[in-house]
Design a protein around this motif. Structure first.
Motif, PDB file in Angstrom:
ATOM      1  N   MET A 126     -49.910 -93.560-135.480  1.00 18.48           N
ATOM      2  CA  MET A 126     -51.055 -94.017-136.378  1.00 18.48           C
ATOM      3  C   MET A 126     -52.114 -93.042-136.518  1.00 18.48           C
ATOM      4  SD  MET A 126     -53.857 -96.985-135.076  1.00 18.48           S
ATOM      5  CE  MET A 126     -52.662 -98.328-135.289  1.00 18.48           C
ATOM      6  N   THR A 127     -52.702 -92.768-137.594  1.00 18.43           N
ATOM      7  CA  THR A 127     -53.786 -91.965-138.021  1.00 18.43           C
ATOM      8  C   THR A 127     -54.717 -91.768-136.907  1.00 18.43           C
ATOM      9  OG1 THR A 127     -53.500 -92.336-140.417  1.00 18.43           O
ATOM     10  CG2 THR A 127     -55.125 -90.995-139.667  1.00 18.43           C
ATOM     11  N   LYS A 128     -55.328 -90.462-136.427  1.00 16.71           N
ATOM     12  CA  LYS A 128     -56.403 -90.563-135.574  1.00 16.71           C
ATOM     13  C   LYS A 128     -57.681 -90.749-136.130  1.00 16.71           C
ATOM     14  CE  LYS A 128     -53.722 -88.976-132.098  1.00 16.71           C
ATOM     15  NZ  LYS A 128     -53.768 -87.614-131.802  1.00 16.71           N
ATOM     16  N   LYS A 129     -58.225 -91.960-135.546  1.00 14.38           N
ATOM     17  CA  LYS A 129     -59.508 -92.227-136.527  1.00 14.38           C
ATOM     18  C   LYS A 129     -60.821 -92.567-135.638  1.00 14.38           C
ATOM     19  CE  LYS A 129     -56.345 -95.484-139.034  1.00 14.38           C
ATOM     20  NZ  LYS A 129     -56.770 -94.937-140.557  1.00 14.38           N
ATOM     21  N   GLY A 130     -61.902 -92.584-135.937  1.00 15.06           N
ATOM     22  CA  GLY A 130     -63.278 -92.788-135.541  1.00 15.06           C
ATOM     23  C   GLY A 130     -63.921 -93.812-136.423  1.00 15.06           C
ATOM     24  N   ILE A 131     -65.048 -94.154-135.853  1.00 15.73           N
ATOM     25  CA  ILE A 131     -65.946 -95.252-136.631  1.00 15.73           C
ATOM     26  C   ILE A 131     -67.292 -94.762-136.374  1.00 15.73           C
ATOM     27  CG2 ILE A 131     -66.755 -97.687-136.642  1.00 15.73           C
ATOM     28  CD1 ILE A 131     -64.070 -98.062-134.791  1.00 15.73           C
ATOM     29  N   VAL A 132     -68.023 -94.978-137.544  1.00 15.39           N
ATOM     30  CA  VAL A 132     -69.561 -94.682-137.634  1.00 15.39           C
ATOM     31  C   VAL A 132     -70.376 -95.948-138.089  1.00 15.39           C
ATOM     32  CG1 VAL A 132     -71.249 -93.383-138.482  1.00 15.39           C
ATOM     33  CG2 VAL A 132     -69.536 -92.276-137.750  1.00 15.39           C
ATOM     34  N   LEU A 133     -70.962 -96.324-137.406  1.00 16.69           N
ATOM     35  CA  LEU A 133     -72.010 -97.550-137.932  1.00 16.69           C
ATOM     36  C   LEU A 133     -73.357 -96.879-138.363  1.00 16.69           C
ATOM     37  CD1 LEU A 133     -71.807-100.113-134.742  1.00 16.69           C
ATOM     38  CD2 LEU A 133     -70.464 -99.848-136.850  1.00 16.69           C
ATOM     39  N   VAL A 134     -73.620 -97.130-139.753  1.00 19.36           N
ATOM     40  CA  VAL A 134     -74.967 -96.626-140.222  1.00 19.36           C
ATOM     41  C   VAL A 134     -76.079 -97.369-140.411  1.00 19.36           C
ATOM     42  CG1 VAL A 134     -75.543 -95.028-142.195  1.00 19.36           C
ATOM     43  CG2 VAL A 134     -73.121 -95.124-141.517  1.00 19.36           C
ATOM     44  N   ASN A 135     -77.075 -97.110-140.092  1.00 21.92           N
ATOM     45  CA  ASN A 135     -78.407 -97.836-140.147  1.00 21.92           C
ATOM     46  C   ASN A 135     -79.395 -96.879-140.705  1.00 21.92           C
ATOM     47  OD1 ASN A 135     -79.874-100.195-139.832  1.00 21.92           O
ATOM     48  ND2 ASN A 135     -79.101-100.855-137.956  1.00 21.92           N
ATOM     49  N   LEU A 136     -80.605 -97.751-141.281  1.00 25.98           N
ATOM     50  CA  LEU A 136     -81.716 -96.915-141.664  1.00 25.98           C
ATOM     51  C   LEU A 136     -82.215 -95.974-140.998  1.00 25.98           C
ATOM     52  CD1 LEU A 136     -83.768 -97.238-144.060  1.00 25.98           C
ATOM     53  CD2 LEU A 136     -85.286 -98.407-142.599  1.00 25.98           C
ATOM     54  N   PRO A 154     -60.421 -84.138-131.284  1.00 23.99           N
ATOM     55  CA  PRO A 154     -60.438 -82.982-131.867  1.00 23.99           C
ATOM     56  C   PRO A 154     -59.702 -82.814-133.452  1.00 23.99           C
ATOM     57  CG  PRO A 154     -60.408 -82.683-129.548  1.00 23.99           C
ATOM     58  CD  PRO A 154     -60.115 -83.998-129.992  1.00 23.99           C
ATOM     59  N   ASP A 155     -58.526 -83.709-133.257  1.00 27.38           N
ATOM     60  CA  ASP A 155     -57.670 -83.777-134.462  1.00 27.38           C
ATOM     61  C   ASP A 155     -57.791 -84.951-135.294  1.00 27.38           C
ATOM     62  OD1 ASP A 155     -56.650 -85.368-132.523  1.00 27.38           O
ATOM     63  OD2 ASP A 155     -54.791 -85.012-132.851  1.00 27.38           O
ATOM     64  N   LEU A 156     -59.155 -85.288-135.471  1.00 28.59           N
ATOM     65  CA  LEU A 156     -59.717 -86.388-136.145  1.00 28.59           C
ATOM     66  C   LEU A 156     -58.919 -86.563-137.443  1.00 28.59           C
ATOM     67  CD1 LEU A 156     -61.645 -89.091-135.935  1.00 28.59           C
ATOM     68  CD2 LEU A 156     -63.359 -87.694-136.697  1.00 28.59           C
ATOM     69  N   GLU A 157     -58.568 -87.615-138.269  1.00 32.30           N
ATOM     70  CA  GLU A 157     -58.139 -87.521-139.542  1.00 32.30           C
ATOM     71  C   GLU A 157     -58.747 -88.387-140.507  1.00 32.30           C
ATOM     72  OE1 GLU A 157     -53.958 -88.455-139.752  1.00 32.30           O
ATOM     73  OE2 GLU A 157     -53.437 -86.680-138.054  1.00 32.30           O
ATOM     74  N   LYS A 202     -71.519 -89.084-147.145  1.00 32.18           N
ATOM     75  CA  LYS A 202     -70.799 -87.963-147.827  1.00 32.18           C
ATOM     76  C   LYS A 202     -71.184 -86.771-148.244  1.00 32.18           C
ATOM     77  CE  LYS A 202     -68.408 -92.106-150.592  1.00 32.18           C
ATOM     78  NZ  LYS A 202     -68.121 -92.838-151.666  1.00 32.18           N
ATOM     79  N   GLU A 203     -72.399 -86.511-148.379  1.00 35.79           N
ATOM     80  CA  GLU A 203     -72.897 -85.245-148.684  1.00 35.79           C
ATOM     81  C   GLU A 203     -72.859 -84.382-147.540  1.00 35.79           C
ATOM     82  OE1 GLU A 203     -76.933 -85.807-149.892  1.00 35.79           O
ATOM     83  OE2 GLU A 203     -76.542 -86.636-151.846  1.00 35.79           O
ATOM     84  N   VAL A 204     -73.061 -84.896-146.318  1.00 34.23           N
ATOM     85  CA  VAL A 204     -73.196 -84.203-144.786  1.00 34.23           C
ATOM     86  C   VAL A 204     -71.726 -84.051-144.576  1.00 34.23           C
ATOM     87  CG1 VAL A 204     -73.435 -84.301-142.493  1.00 34.23           C
ATOM     88  CG2 VAL A 204     -75.339 -85.150-144.161  1.00 34.23           C
ATOM     89  N   HIS A 205     -70.734 -84.890-145.219  1.00 39.14           N
ATOM     90  CA  HIS A 205     -69.544 -84.704-144.773  1.00 39.14           C
ATOM     91  C   HIS A 205     -68.927 -83.550-145.587  1.00 39.14           C
ATOM     92  CE1 HIS A 205     -65.070 -85.652-145.833  1.00 39.14           C
ATOM     93  NE2 HIS A 205     -65.079 -85.953-144.502  1.00 39.14           N
ATOM     94  N   LYS A 206     -69.249 -83.308-146.732  1.00 40.35           N
ATOM     95  CA  LYS A 206     -68.887 -82.239-147.920  1.00 40.35           C
ATOM     96  C   LYS A 206     -69.510 -81.025-147.468  1.00 40.35           C
ATOM     97  CE  LYS A 206     -68.655 -81.096-152.476  1.00 40.35           C
ATOM     98  NZ  LYS A 206     -68.872 -81.404-154.057  1.00 40.35           N
ATOM     99  N   LYS A 207     -71.020 -81.065-147.109  1.00 44.11           N
ATOM    100  CA  LYS A 207     -71.653 -79.897-146.837  1.00 44.11           C
ATOM    101  C   LYS A 207     -71.082 -79.100-145.499  1.00 44.11           C
ATOM    102  CE  LYS A 207     -76.133 -78.422-145.350  1.00 44.11           C
ATOM    103  NZ  LYS A 207     -77.678 -78.856-144.705  1.00 44.11           N
ATOM    104  N   TYR A 208     -70.444 -79.733-144.449  1.00 36.19           N
ATOM    105  CA  TYR A 208     -69.995 -79.119-143.487  1.00 36.19           C
ATOM    106  C   TYR A 208     -68.502 -78.839-143.507  1.00 36.19           C
ATOM    107  CZ  TYR A 208     -74.722 -79.314-141.651  1.00 36.19           C
ATOM    108  OH  TYR A 208     -76.060 -78.933-141.626  1.00 36.19           O
ATOM    109  N   ASN A 209     -67.844 -79.192-144.489  1.00 36.66           N
ATOM    110  CA  ASN A 209     -66.626 -79.219-144.794  1.00 36.66           C
ATOM    111  C   ASN A 209     -65.586 -79.670-143.674  1.00 36.66           C
ATOM    112  OD1 ASN A 209     -64.439 -78.231-146.358  1.00 36.66           O
ATOM    113  ND2 ASN A 209     -64.009 -76.479-145.072  1.00 36.66           N
ATOM    114  N   TYR A 210     -65.830 -81.070-143.301  1.00 36.84           N
ATOM    115  CA  TYR A 210     -65.193 -81.633-142.275  1.00 36.84           C
ATOM    116  C   TYR A 210     -63.819 -82.101-142.988  1.00 36.84           C
ATOM    117  CZ  TYR A 210     -69.342 -82.403-139.677  1.00 36.84           C
ATOM    118  OH  TYR A 210     -70.516 -82.258-138.709  1.00 36.84           O
ATOM    119  N   ARG A 211     -62.732 -81.793-142.178  1.00 37.91           N
ATOM    120  CA  ARG A 211     -61.360 -82.313-142.844  1.00 37.91           C
ATOM    121  C   ARG A 211     -60.805 -83.606-142.813  1.00 37.91           C
ATOM    122  NH1 ARG A 211     -57.933 -76.952-140.374  1.00 37.91           N
ATOM    123  NH2 ARG A 211     -59.418 -75.432-141.369  1.00 37.91           N
TER     124      ARG A 211
END
Length: 345
Positions: free
Chosen positions: A1-11, A116-119, A143-152
């Protein structure tokens, strides 16, 4: 199974009730081009020169009236939801705020510390309805932060769930106990948005607020129409609770500025209802899944005062979903569904 994580986003929320922290928060919030959608120079003049200097002290006082010893109610409740969801997963769960702390980068980095090997990161915006000033800005910022810091790792977003059966059931179950008391009407109060946001969100450019009864006439515009989606939520919850039509209505709160916003306005209806024979009122706020300034202060304090001063006899604000078991179960179910759907085979 892919290595996963979860983010709950609020205001988000100020770090404290100090005027300087509230000023910093309001500046970040109101300078968002999807909140005040004016050209940058005009927006800066309005926000930094007029709105924030005058509003920050008043907002600080409002926050003080609802602040908990543990901190901001919205942050505390978001963390409680995080803990409740985490109990159901081996995958790490973090929270991120669109404005203020914890930031998206902090959330992403915490996930990477644990995996560390989050996919892949599954992101759940804690906004049931699509609006450019809530769901859209939160998702695009993540998405902007994801792209800015070049997360894989891959970023997967759970779509608005305004008519999802699990969300509707959770709302209905959270409201149901309050219907046991004597009441004349239940008011479904949603956060308002300017009418221009509805026009801008109309992908057809010829439907929203232009076609008669537009929210109940099928259109592709509904996929991004906040007004339509709030009406659907209200209707589904009312049907689930078997509420007679005369027992409920819908309004919009939190108006800012002089431009036309979605109507009817909550504050105005709270003032009018007692004269119409509505003396015992329940209020629910389905646009918010976590109690915050807009529910605890604007509705439970200011709204109650308006209603009782106008001749109302009893006023009950129904808490948001927060960590209601049906809500936690819904969130867990959706994440599991997305986790399974996105497994690489």
């Amino acid at each position: 199974m892919t290595k996963k994580g979860i983010v709950l986003v609020n205001l988000g929320s100020p770090d404290s009730t100090e005027v300087k922290d509230v000023r910093r928060y309001l500046d970040e919030f109101l300078m968002d081009e999807r909140v005040i959608d004016k050209p940058y120079i005009l927006r800066a003049l309005l926000v930094k020169g007029i709105i924030v200097p005058f509003r920050a002290p008043k907002s600080a006082a409002a926050y003080k009236s609802i602040w908990w010893k543990e901190g901001s109610p919205l942050i505390v409740l978001s963390k409680q939801l995080q803990d409740a969801v985490q109990k159901n997963f081996d995958m790490p769960v973090e929270i991120a705020m669109r404005y203020g702390n914890p930031s998206p980068k902090v959330a992403y980095d915490k996930l990477l510390q644990q995996v560390p090997d989050l996919e892949e990161v599954i992101m759940l915006p804690l906004y049931p309805h699509y609006a450019m000033s809530s769901y859209e800005t939160a998702v695009l910022y993540m998405k902007e932060v994801h792209k800015k810091y070049n997360y894989r790792f891959k970023l997967t977003t759970i779509e608005p769930y305004y008519k999802n059966t699990d969300y509707i059931n959770a709302l209905a179950e959270s409201i149901k106990p309050y219907l046991q008391q004597d009441f004349d009407k239940i008011l479904f109060s949603y956060h308002g948005v300017p009418e221009r946001h509805i026009y801008k969100g109309d992908i057809t450019k010829q439907h929203c607020l232009k076609v008669s009864d537009c929210c109940h006439v099928d259109s592709p515009a509904h996929n991004q129409c906040y007004r339509h989606q709030t009406f659907i939520t209200t209707e589904l919850v009312a049907a689930k609770l078997a509420l007679p039509r005369e027992k409920f209505e819908q309004t919009f709160q939190s108006r800012l500025g002089r431009d036309p916003w979605l109507t009817p306005y909550t504050a105005k209806r709270l003032e009018e209802l007692p004269a119409e024979g509505v003396k015992k009122l329940l209020v629910a706020c389905p646009a918010f899944v976590s109690d915050c300034l807009e529910t605890l202060e604007e509705i439970a304090e200011e709204g109650k005062e308006i209603f009782l001063h106008a001749g109302g006899e009893s006023f009950t604000m129904i808490p948001c979903l927060n960590t209601h078991p049906f809500w936690v179960n819904a969130v867990v179910k959706w994440i599991k569904e997305y986790a399974v759907e996105t497994i690489d085979v």
